[in-house]
Design an enzyme around this catalytic site. Structure first.
Site, PDB file in Angstrom:
ATOM      1  CB  CYS A   1       3.178   4.805  -2.444  1.00 16.44           C
ATOM      2  SG  CYS A   1       4.092   5.891  -3.556  1.00 16.44           S
TER       3      CYS A   1
ATOM      4  CB  CYS B   1       5.381   3.513  -4.952  1.00 14.24           C
ATOM      5  SG  CYS B   1       6.113   4.650  -3.776  1.00 14.24           S
TER       6      CYS B   1
END
Length: 133
Positions: free
Chosen positions: A33, A30
């Site tokens: 993230c 991600c």
């Protein structure tokens, strides 16, 4: 205090035995993230009285499913075992600090009273619906 990995094995104990717990739900693939990770890590170094935990949703799929995690990163904040904040998306450092300060300043007796009031109202509404069925 730096961040710590949380899993199904230590999640409940961590939330129950600490006053404030911030949780970053994330995955290695991600991009957002990875952008949020250093912000979260710096906040953990600044707010040493708070537990900062990270949950890898790829490795902890059952836990993520149990909490309805559908988008990452997602940030949870518990205070005194009560989930006060749950929001998908990354936050800039200043916004994360603001959320932390708001959580610190809450009157938890007032929060618990509101929760009890909502639960009682829900039970009363549910009871009336059952009677009318």
């Amino acid at each position: 205090m730096s961040t710590q990995e949380l899993s199904a094995a230590n999640f409940e104990q961590t939330v129950e035995s600490n006053d404030i717990v911030l949780i970053d739900w994330w995955a290695p693939w991600c991009g957002p993230c990875r952008v949020f990770a250093p912000v979260f890590e710096k906040a953990s170094e600044k707010h040493t009285d708070i537990v900062f935990g990270k949950i890898n949703t790829d490795e902890q799929q059952e836990l993520a499913q149990a909490f309805g995690i559908r988008s990452i990163p997602t940030l949870f904040i518990f205070r005194e075992k009560v989930l006060l904040f749950a929001e998908a998306g990354s936050l800039p450092a200043s916004a994360l600090d603001q959320v932390i300060e708001k959580v610190r300043s809450l009157d938890m007796d007032e929060v618990r009273a509101k929760i009890a009031e909502e639960e009682a109202k829900g039970a009363a509404d549910g009871g009336q619906a059952a009677e009318g069925a």
